[in-house]
Design a protein around this motif. Structure first.
Motif, PDB file in Angstrom:
ATOM      1  N   LEU A 127       8.571   1.238   6.451  1.00 49.60           N
ATOM      2  CA  LEU A 127       7.294   1.179   5.730  1.00 49.60           C
ATOM      3  C   LEU A 127       7.483   1.486   4.250  1.00 49.60           C
ATOM      4  O   LEU A 127       6.901   0.813   3.380  1.00 49.60           O
ATOM      5  CB  LEU A 127       6.320   2.180   6.356  1.00 49.60           C
ATOM      6  N   SER A 128       8.313   2.480   3.938  1.00 45.90           N
ATOM      7  CA  SER A 128       8.594   2.816   2.540  1.00 45.90           C
ATOM      8  C   SER A 128       9.271   1.651   1.823  1.00 45.90           C
ATOM      9  O   SER A 128       8.945   1.334   0.674  1.00 45.90           O
ATOM     10  CB  SER A 128       9.471   4.062   2.479  1.00 45.90           C
ATOM     11  N   ASP A 129      10.216   1.002   2.522  1.00 44.19           N
ATOM     12  CA  ASP A 129      10.896  -0.161   1.936  1.00 44.19           C
ATOM     13  C   ASP A 129       9.918  -1.304   1.684  1.00 44.19           C
ATOM     14  O   ASP A 129      10.033  -2.025   0.695  1.00 44.19           O
ATOM     15  CB  ASP A 129      12.028  -0.630   2.845  1.00 44.19           C
ATOM     16  N   ASP A 130       8.949  -1.477   2.593  1.00 46.92           N
ATOM     17  CA  ASP A 130       7.963  -2.547   2.424  1.00 46.92           C
ATOM     18  C   ASP A 130       7.104  -2.313   1.188  1.00 46.92           C
ATOM     19  O   ASP A 130       6.794  -3.259   0.450  1.00 46.92           O
ATOM     20  CB  ASP A 130       7.070  -2.639   3.669  1.00 46.92           C
ATOM     21  N   ILE A 131       6.730  -1.070   0.948  1.00 45.69           N
ATOM     22  CA  ILE A 131       5.936  -0.755  -0.246  1.00 45.69           C
ATOM     23  C   ILE A 131       6.744  -1.080  -1.504  1.00 45.69           C
ATOM     24  O   ILE A 131       6.227  -1.675  -2.461  1.00 45.69           O
ATOM     25  CB  ILE A 131       5.511   0.726  -0.225  1.00 45.69           C
ATOM     26  N   LYS A 132       8.022  -0.700  -1.517  1.00 43.71           N
ATOM     27  CA  LYS A 132       8.892  -1.000  -2.672  1.00 43.71           C
ATOM     28  C   LYS A 132       9.039  -2.508  -2.847  1.00 43.71           C
ATOM     29  O   LYS A 132       9.063  -3.017  -3.970  1.00 43.71           O
ATOM     30  CB  LYS A 132      10.257  -0.359  -2.468  1.00 43.71           C
ATOM     31  N   ARG A 133       9.136  -3.223  -1.725  1.00 41.58           N
ATOM     32  CA  ARG A 133       9.324  -4.675  -1.785  1.00 41.58           C
ATOM     33  C   ARG A 133       8.087  -5.361  -2.377  1.00 41.58           C
ATOM     34  O   ARG A 133       8.202  -6.311  -3.154  1.00 41.58           O
ATOM     35  CB  ARG A 133       9.632  -5.201  -0.393  1.00 41.58           C
ATOM     36  N   LEU A 134       6.914  -4.883  -2.024  1.00 41.03           N
ATOM     37  CA  LEU A 134       5.688  -5.456  -2.571  1.00 41.03           C
ATOM     38  C   LEU A 134       5.564  -5.169  -4.063  1.00 41.03           C
ATOM     39  O   LEU A 134       5.132  -6.026  -4.845  1.00 41.03           O
ATOM     40  CB  LEU A 134       4.474  -4.909  -1.822  1.00 41.03           C
ATOM     41  N   TYR A 135       5.976  -3.958  -4.470  1.00 45.07           N
ATOM     42  CA  TYR A 135       5.993  -3.648  -5.903  1.00 45.07           C
ATOM     43  C   TYR A 135       6.947  -4.588  -6.647  1.00 45.07           C
ATOM     44  O   TYR A 135       6.641  -5.105  -7.724  1.00 45.07           O
ATOM     45  CB  TYR A 135       6.426  -2.196  -6.130  1.00 45.07           C
ATOM     46  N   ALA A 136       8.133  -4.788  -6.056  1.00 47.37           N
ATOM     47  CA  ALA A 136       9.169  -5.593  -6.719  1.00 47.37           C
ATOM     48  C   ALA A 136       8.772  -7.045  -6.851  1.00 47.37           C
ATOM     49  O   ALA A 136       9.340  -7.776  -7.683  1.00 47.37           O
ATOM     50  CB  ALA A 136      10.485  -5.478  -5.935  1.00 47.37           C
ATOM     51  N   SER A 137       7.826  -7.504  -6.053  1.00 47.79           N
ATOM     52  CA  SER A 137       7.401  -8.909  -6.140  1.00 47.79           C
ATOM     53  C   SER A 137       6.728  -9.221  -7.463  1.00 47.79           C
ATOM     54  O   SER A 137       6.602 -10.376  -7.853  1.00 47.79           O
ATOM     55  CB  SER A 137       6.448  -9.239  -4.987  1.00 47.79           C
ATOM     56  N   GLY A 138       6.248  -8.162  -8.169  1.00 48.78           N
ATOM     57  CA  GLY A 138       5.597  -8.366  -9.454  1.00 48.78           C
ATOM     58  C   GLY A 138       4.170  -8.859  -9.350  1.00 48.78           C
ATOM     59  O   GLY A 138       3.571  -9.262 -10.358  1.00 48.78           O
ATOM     60  N   LEU A 139       3.592  -8.828  -8.148  1.00 51.19           N
ATOM     61  CA  LEU A 139       2.246  -9.355  -7.941  1.00 51.19           C
ATOM     62  C   LEU A 139       1.171  -8.276  -7.931  1.00 51.19           C
ATOM     63  O   LEU A 139      -0.021  -8.601  -8.004  1.00 51.19           O
ATOM     64  CB  LEU A 139       2.193 -10.125  -6.609  1.00 51.19           C
ATOM     65  N   PHE A 140       1.583  -7.001  -7.840  1.00 53.28           N
ATOM     66  CA  PHE A 140       0.600  -5.940  -7.617  1.00 53.28           C
ATOM     67  C   PHE A 140       0.755  -4.815  -8.630  1.00 53.28           C
ATOM     68  O   PHE A 140       1.856  -4.473  -9.046  1.00 53.28           O
ATOM     69  CB  PHE A 140       0.749  -5.374  -6.203  1.00 53.28           C
ATOM     70  N   ARG A 141      -0.388  -4.246  -8.992  1.00 50.12           N
ATOM     71  CA  ARG A 141      -0.386  -3.048  -9.821  1.00 50.12           C
ATOM     72  C   ARG A 141      -0.172  -1.799  -8.979  1.00 50.12           C
ATOM     73  O   ARG A 141       0.445  -0.837  -9.412  1.00 50.12           O
ATOM     74  CB  ARG A 141      -1.729  -2.927 -10.549  1.00 50.12           C
TER      75      ARG A 141
END
Length: 488
Positions: free
Chosen positions: A64-78
């Motif tokens: 779950l922690s990795d998924d949060i980092k992955r979503l941040y890294a996508s550059g789509l979310f604040r």
């Protein structure tokens, strides 16, 4: 005491079973549902595709922690958050996202000389895409370079952003100023070389009949380095170059000045060679350009080191190493050179590895090699092998490399052959009319790297096939040609 110890052991066993049960139940908790909240522009399916957390898989906090980092890294979310809820003996994972705004519009203001359409073509950010602040900064730098190439080196570009309902409008304000042209180039302090010779080295040019004379500050800075490199190549190791330019915003004229402090021109003094046993000093010095009393040059010194190593390589000493030491002789004022040679031992070819050929068979490449496993390394044979492979016409690039470490024995090194294949098939056709033959036409098909038994591609064996058909109202000709260059 025995009773107390026994009771402690029993308690420990019970506690360990309890912890194991908790850990086991934690492992057995499955992800029953995944929900994404607050997304308006980016689809839920797109977000789910970026997650490792899947329905039916065991829940772990690490994933779950990795998924949060992955979503941040996508550059789509604040912002990205995740909550866990109990559901049906498992968990429900809820992702709450805050999307970056969408770029709704790009507005240019103040650009009079260059149209907005041309400026937009230089930018990476596009309308109706997620707005990226970093890409905008990169685009502004590109716009400044674009203006400089057009002669507006003094152009000032600023941005402002307005956000409303998750949509951003970017306003790019341009103050173009006058188009700056180089009207004069001055060179001061040069005594060893003529002014015109130095000016020819520069990419900055004056306004003339066939040159625009637009001033580009990046090119101007590169010109300073060009002058430094030129002087150092001519033996002026201590040379200094200071450059400046004076501009007139009203007329758009620029005057460029290069002030040169040449210093002393150094020459080569004594040359010593140490560590050489295979070749004599005179044999080695025949391969180098720098000789006593010639102008010293750092670039030529590097070329001479490479030439010495190639000389040893051609003789089979592929592990040889040459190092050059330079010493300024205070008495003569010259630069003394010392080539320290580490010859190593003679090397032999172990395996020949062929890489990069997706269509051509290995044997087609190997049979052109003039160097074989077990042979002593020979630079001349390697050059002949490269030329023979190029002559086939099957490859755009051919290169060789040797392993840094020996393979099976201390004196055996693998040889790697790298090729980049080119197109070997040709197809042409045509039609016409003749008063004798009336209507005529032809079809010509040629494959220079044909393989008769490689169905269905029929390429890779180094054969040649040509099929030509000529047809017309009066005659028909058929031609079939097949060549096996290594028959028997």
């Amino acid at each position: 005491m025995k009773k107390i110890v026994l009771s402690g052991i029993v308690a420990s066993i019970l506690l360990s079973h309890c912890f194991v049960g908790i850990a086991r139940s934690e492992e057995e908790r499955k992800v029953r549902e995944i929900e994404v909240r607050n997304n308006k522009v980016i689809s839920t399916q797109t977000i789910l595709s970026k997650l490792q957390t899947k329905i039916g898989t065991p829940y772990t906090g690490t994933i779950l922690s990795d998924d949060i980092k992955r979503l941040y890294a996508s550059g789509l979310f604040r912002d990205v958050g995740a909550d866990i809820e109990e559901k049906d003996g498992g968990v429900k994972v809820v992702f709450t996202v805050q999307e970056k705004p969408v770029l709704a519009k790009i507005v240019f203001a103040g650009n009079k000389r260059i149209r907005t359409k041309r400026l937009l073509s230089q930018m990476k950010i596009k309308q109706n895409e997620i707005f990226d602040q970093f890409k905008l900064k990169e685009d502004i730098e590109e716009l400044k370079k674009f203006y400089a190439k057009k002669g507006y080196s003094s152009a000032v570009i600023t941005t402002s952003e307005e956000e409303k309902d998750s949509k951003v409008t970017v306003t790019i304000s341009v103050v173009e100023h006058a188009r700056m042209r180089v009207r004069k180039i001055n060179v001061d302090g040069n005594t060893s070389f003529a002014k015109n010779r130095l000016i020819k080295l520069l990419k900055t040019k004056r306004k003339g009949w066939f040159t625009s004379g637009f001033f580009d500050n990046d090119v101007f800075q590169e010109d300073t380095e060009r002058l430094l490199a030129f002087y150092r190549a001519e033996g002026f190791i201590d040379v200094k170059v200071v450059s400046r330019f004076d501009e007139n915003q009203t007329s758009g004229a620029i005057s460029v000045t290069f002030v040169i402090e040449e210093g002393k021109q150094y020459k080569v003094g004594a040359i010593a060679v140490t560590g050489n046993t295979v070749f004599t000093r005179d044999e080695l010095l025949k391969t180098v350009v720098l000789q006593p009393d010639t102008v010293y040059s750092e670039s030529k010194l590097r070329e001479d080191i490479s030439a010495l190593q190639s000389h040893y390589f051609d003789a089979g000493y592929i592990a040889s190493f040459v190092k050059a030491d330079t010493v300024l002789n205070a008495e003569t004022g010259n630069v003394d050179l010392n080539y320290a040679v580490n010859e190593g031992d003679i090397a032999y070819v172990d395996k020949i590895n062929v890489q990069g050929n997706s269509r051509t068979k290995d044997e087609v490449i190997r049979r052109e090699m003039r160097l074989y496993p077990g042979d002593r390394y020979n630079g001349e044979k390697l050059r002949r092998s490269r030329q023979r492979l190029y002559n086939l016409g099957y490859f755009e690039e051919v290169s060789f490399d040797t392993k840094e470490q020996p393979s099976t024995l201390p004196d055996k090194y693998d040889l790697d052959v790298f090729v980049k294949e080119s197109k070997t098939g040709e197809f042409s056709f045509g039609a016409g009319y003749s008063s004798v033959d009336q209507f005529i036409g032809f079809i010509d098909l040629t494959q220079r790297n044909f393989d008769l038994f490689n169905f269905p591609m029929f390429t890779g064996a180094g054969q040649k096939l040509r099929i030509r058909m000529e047809f017309g109202s009066e005659k028909k000709d058929y031609e079939l040609g097949f060549v096996e260059p290594w028959f028997l």
